[in-house]
Design a protein around this motif. Structure first.
Motif, PDB file in Angstrom:
ATOM      1  N   THR A 147      16.983  14.134  -8.801  1.00 15.06           N
ATOM      2  CA  THR A 147      16.503  15.193  -7.904  1.00 15.06           C
ATOM      3  C   THR A 147      15.339  15.997  -8.486  1.00 15.06           C
ATOM      4  N   PRO A 148      15.305  16.328  -9.778  1.00 14.18           N
ATOM      5  CA  PRO A 148      14.156  17.070 -10.311  1.00 14.18           C
ATOM      6  C   PRO A 148      12.827  16.330 -10.199  1.00 14.18           C
ATOM      7  N   TYR A 149      12.860  15.014  -9.982  1.00 11.63           N
ATOM      8  CA  TYR A 149      11.627  14.242  -9.825  1.00 11.63           C
ATOM      9  C   TYR A 149      11.040  14.378  -8.417  1.00 11.63           C
ATOM     10  N   GLY A 150      11.831  14.838  -7.490  1.00 13.80           N
ATOM     11  CA  GLY A 150      11.337  15.035  -6.126  1.00 13.80           C
ATOM     12  C   GLY A 150      11.442  13.807  -5.264  1.00 13.80           C
ATOM     13  N   GLY A 151      10.547  12.865  -5.451  1.00 14.49           N
ATOM     14  CA  GLY A 151      10.579  11.673  -4.618  1.00 14.49           C
ATOM     15  C   GLY A 151       9.331  10.847  -4.751  1.00 14.49           C
ATOM     16  N   ILE A 152       9.278   9.804  -3.924  1.00 16.34           N
ATOM     17  CA  ILE A 152       8.209   8.803  -3.976  1.00 16.34           C
ATOM     18  C   ILE A 152       7.665   8.585  -2.569  1.00 16.34           C
ATOM     19  N   ARG A 153       6.353   8.543  -2.438  1.00 16.81           N
ATOM     20  CA  ARG A 153       5.706   8.026  -1.235  1.00 16.81           C
ATOM     21  C   ARG A 153       4.473   7.259  -1.673  1.00 16.81           C
ATOM     22  N   ILE A 154       4.277   6.082  -1.103  1.00 15.50           N
ATOM     23  CA  ILE A 154       3.082   5.266  -1.372  1.00 15.50           C
ATOM     24  C   ILE A 154       2.507   4.890  -0.015  1.00 15.50           C
ATOM     25  N   GLU A 155       1.232   5.189   0.194  1.00 14.25           N
ATOM     26  CA  GLU A 155       0.624   5.036   1.526  1.00 14.25           C
ATOM     27  C   GLU A 155      -0.740   4.372   1.432  1.00 14.25           C
ATOM     28  N   ASP A 156      -0.880   3.283   2.183  1.00 12.61           N
ATOM     29  CA  ASP A 156      -2.156   2.573   2.297  1.00 12.61           C
ATOM     30  C   ASP A 156      -2.620   2.569   3.743  1.00 12.61           C
ATOM     31  N   ASN A 157      -3.910   2.365   3.936  1.00 14.87           N
ATOM     32  CA  ASN A 157      -4.525   2.261   5.261  1.00 14.87           C
ATOM     33  C   ASN A 157      -4.878   0.802   5.524  1.00 14.87           C
ATOM     34  N   ILE A 158      -4.354   0.253   6.604  1.00 16.13           N
ATOM     35  CA  ILE A 158      -4.348  -1.183   6.856  1.00 16.13           C
ATOM     36  C   ILE A 158      -5.089  -1.516   8.152  1.00 16.13           C
ATOM     37  N   VAL A 159      -5.971  -2.530   8.086  1.00 17.46           N
ATOM     38  CA  VAL A 159      -6.578  -3.094   9.293  1.00 17.46           C
ATOM     39  C   VAL A 159      -5.784  -4.330   9.684  1.00 17.46           C
ATOM     40  N   VAL A 160      -5.275  -4.353  10.896  1.00 20.96           N
ATOM     41  CA  VAL A 160      -4.467  -5.472  11.386  1.00 20.96           C
ATOM     42  C   VAL A 160      -5.388  -6.630  11.769  1.00 20.96           C
ATOM     43  N   ASP A 161      -5.005  -7.850  11.364  1.00 20.56           N
ATOM     44  CA  ASP A 161      -5.739  -9.045  11.767  1.00 20.56           C
ATOM     45  C   ASP A 161      -4.743 -10.091  12.250  1.00 20.56           C
ATOM     46  N   ILE A 162      -5.258 -11.242  12.664  1.00 23.66           N
ATOM     47  CA  ILE A 162      -4.392 -12.260  13.269  1.00 23.66           C
ATOM     48  C   ILE A 162      -3.518 -12.946  12.230  1.00 23.66           C
ATOM     49  N   GLU A 163      -4.104 -13.354  11.108  1.00 21.94           N
ATOM     50  CA  GLU A 163      -3.347 -14.110  10.115  1.00 21.94           C
ATOM     51  C   GLU A 163      -3.109 -13.325   8.829  1.00 21.94           C
ATOM     52  N   GLY A 164      -3.516 -12.105   8.784  1.00 21.96           N
ATOM     53  CA  GLY A 164      -3.332 -11.313   7.577  1.00 21.96           C
ATOM     54  C   GLY A 164      -3.734  -9.875   7.839  1.00 21.96           C
ATOM     55  N   ILE A 165      -3.910  -9.145   6.770  1.00 24.08           N
ATOM     56  CA  ILE A 165      -4.303  -7.745   6.891  1.00 24.08           C
ATOM     57  C   ILE A 165      -5.453  -7.477   5.933  1.00 24.08           C
ATOM     58  N   ARG A 166      -6.135  -6.386   6.172  1.00 24.15           N
ATOM     59  CA  ARG A 166      -7.146  -5.895   5.246  1.00 24.15           C
ATOM     60  C   ARG A 166      -6.691  -4.527   4.770  1.00 24.15           C
ATOM     61  N   ASN A 167      -6.422  -4.427   3.482  1.00 21.54           N
ATOM     62  CA  ASN A 167      -5.921  -3.182   2.920  1.00 21.54           C
ATOM     63  C   ASN A 167      -7.112  -2.360   2.421  1.00 21.54           C
ATOM     64  N   LEU A 168      -7.558  -1.429   3.247  1.00 29.67           N
ATOM     65  CA  LEU A 168      -8.736  -0.629   2.901  1.00 29.67           C
ATOM     66  C   LEU A 168      -8.496   0.200   1.643  1.00 29.67           C
ATOM     67  N   THR A 169      -7.265   0.625   1.445  1.00 29.76           N
ATOM     68  CA  THR A 169      -6.948   1.505   0.308  1.00 29.76           C
ATOM     69  C   THR A 169      -6.922   0.736  -0.998  1.00 29.76           C
ATOM     70  N   ARG A 170      -6.204  -0.358  -1.042  1.00 28.27           N
ATOM     71  CA  ARG A 170      -6.146  -1.155  -2.277  1.00 28.27           C
ATOM     72  C   ARG A 170      -7.522  -1.711  -2.620  1.00 28.27           C
ATOM     73  N   ASP A 171      -8.296  -2.083  -1.600  1.00 27.77           N
ATOM     74  CA  ASP A 171      -9.656  -2.566  -1.849  1.00 27.77           C
ATOM     75  C   ASP A 171     -10.510  -1.463  -2.476  1.00 27.77           C
ATOM     76  N   ALA A 172     -10.348  -0.229  -1.989  1.00 24.55           N
ATOM     77  CA  ALA A 172     -11.124   0.887  -2.515  1.00 24.55           C
ATOM     78  C   ALA A 172     -10.782   1.159  -3.978  1.00 24.55           C
ATOM     79  N   PHE A 173      -9.490   1.149  -4.299  1.00 18.95           N
ATOM     80  CA  PHE A 173      -9.091   1.360  -5.695  1.00 18.95           C
ATOM     81  C   PHE A 173      -9.587   0.223  -6.583  1.00 18.95           C
ATOM     82  N   ALA A 174      -9.579  -1.000  -6.042  1.00 18.05           N
ATOM     83  CA  ALA A 174     -10.002  -2.155  -6.834  1.00 18.05           C
ATOM     84  C   ALA A 174     -11.472  -2.040  -7.254  1.00 18.05           C
TER      85      ALA A 174
END
Length: 432
Positions: free
Chosen positions: A402-429
């Motif tokens: 409880t003293p740690y609070g918690g976890i949230r991980i959030e990315d921004n995703i472009v939906v495509d037909i056969e996959g996705i484009r992760n704008l957030t992970r690409d930006a960090f990369a």
């Protein structure tokens, strides 16, 4: 992205908007649609104005931030920008931005509202303020909101840039925290790295250390660093031409049972994000996330019940009370997330997940957030113990975490037909 490519994307974006509005005009038998950016508002009994943010449906039309008092007029020909040209010695005059965009518009500087006299009786208005006898047309707005879920290539490019800006801020915030910064100092490091003022961010930055990481919309920024800092949760974005990024990262200072939980949450988050392809129902992704959270609770000895029994008793809901994500665009929680058609038919979220903002099936060029969480929120844990005596939870371990609070991980995703484009992970990369 160079200016030539940027201009080409904007021109195609403008053509798409014009086509959408022509269809709407035909549907509602209109010859003119006027969109108001909005006007300045003031604090009660004060001459100090609230920070201005243009109405999203107006901002969508132009590649710069619209000022208060501007309007978009859509007829069958070239769109018209009504530009506020009033001057006074108290404020900076609104200079009309230069650029290639001007060749696609009629620009009309005005000093008053006399331009509205030329509007026909067959006109409709959308926006926060009335124009003469015209008030906000809710049916028209609902119709247009449905299509806003599908982003043009220009809009996706803006969202990509907003992610690139925000990623710099998240790296700077993490470095500041690990170097001894307080919440306030971490927040200021984020703003400096992104070159934003606090009022320019798309939403108030969430910068929570320790237990504050369990407050979902924590907006205070303490100037006092805790004696034993364990966790940092930063939920913060950036804006580009009005388009918002919305990114969350969680950092811990120790290599312990909480960091192991954080690592496994990151694996779950990426797995769910990679499944956000066209044809998938977002509600099903949310249900898979609840299943994944139940698995983490059992794997990390937080709850001894089977995954099926946890779900039947809604145990994961007490550790993960919000929805998986939402549409992203000109608004952080972009419109139309529960809207099944242009006329406004709604699909409500499942009974056990009332805060899920997105219930539509995914189609190409939707941009969404994927943000699972796992929190130790005393209020919800007390509710769980009161309502489910046979909860199977390891109270001793929960008390340690409880003293740690918690976890949230959030990315921004472009939906495509056969996959996705992760704008957030690409930006960090690109920054690693």
């Amino acid at each position: 992205m160079n200016n030539t490519m940027d201009n080409a994307l904007y021109i195609r974006h403008l053509e798409t908007l014009l086509q959408r509005y022509r269809i709407a005009s035909s549907q509602f038998q209109l010859d003119t649609i006027v969109i108001g950016a909005g006007s300045l508002s003031h604090y009660f009994e004060d001459d100090n104005a609230h920070p201005f943010k243009p109405f999203a449906a107006a901002q969508q039309w132009l590649p710069f931030t619209l000022p208060a008092g501007s309007f978009i007029v859509i007829k069958q020909d070239k769109p018209e920008l009504i530009w506020p040209a009033q001057q006074d010695f108290w404020h900076m005059a609104n200079a009309i931005p230069e650029g290639e965009w001007q060749s696609h518009w009629r620009i009309t500087p005005v000093n008053d509202d006399s331009w509205t006299q030329s509007l026909s009786s067959n006109s409709a208005f959308i926006g926060p303020d009335a124009i003469g006898s015209l008030t906000h047309h809710h049916g028209l707005m609902t119709w247009l909101n449905y299509d806003r879920a599908i982003k043009t290539d220009y809009e996706i490019a803006c969202l990509e840039t907003a992610n690139q800006i925000a990623a710099k801020g998240h790296i700077a915030a993490q470095q500041a925290f690990l170097s001894g910064a307080s919440e306030l100092q971490t927040h200021l490091a984020y703003l400096d790295a992104t070159q934003q003022d606090a009022i320019s961010t798309p939403y108030p930055n969430i910068v929570g250390i320790n237990e504050h990481a369990a407050v979902l919309h924590y907006e205070q920024k303490s100037s006092q660093r805790p004696f034993r800092p364990l966790t940092l949760l930063v939920d913060a974005g950036a804006s580009h031409h009005g388009y918002a990024s919305d990114i969350t990262r969680t950092t811990t200072t120790l290599n312990d049972e909480f960091s192991a939980l954080l690592d496994d949450m990151d694996i779950l988050q990426q797995s769910i994000a990679n499944q956000a392809v066209a044809g998938v129902a977002f509600v099903e992704l949310h249900q898979k996330t609840l299943h994944g959270v139940a698995h983490l609770l059992k794997q990390h000895d937080i709850c001894s019940l089977s995954i099926e029994e946890q779900l039947a008793k809604q145990i994961p809901h007490h550790f993960y009370p919000h929805g998986l994500g939402h549409f992203l665009g000109l608004q952080v929680h972009d419109v139309g997330g529960r809207q099944l058609d242009a006329t406004g038919t709604l699909q409500n979220p499942p009974a056990g997940s009332p805060f899920l903002r997105l219930t539509r099936d995914l189609v190409p060029n939707m941009v969404i957030t994927v943000e699972p969480g796992l929190y130790f929120i005393p209020m919800l844990l007390e509710k769980l113990k009161a309502q489910q005596p046979k909860h199977g939870c390891n109270i001793n371990k929960i008390d340690r975490l409880t003293p740690y609070g918690g976890i949230r991980i959030e990315d921004n995703i472009v939906v495509d037909i056969e996959g996705i484009r992760n704008l957030t992970r690409d930006a960090f990369a690109t920054l690693s």
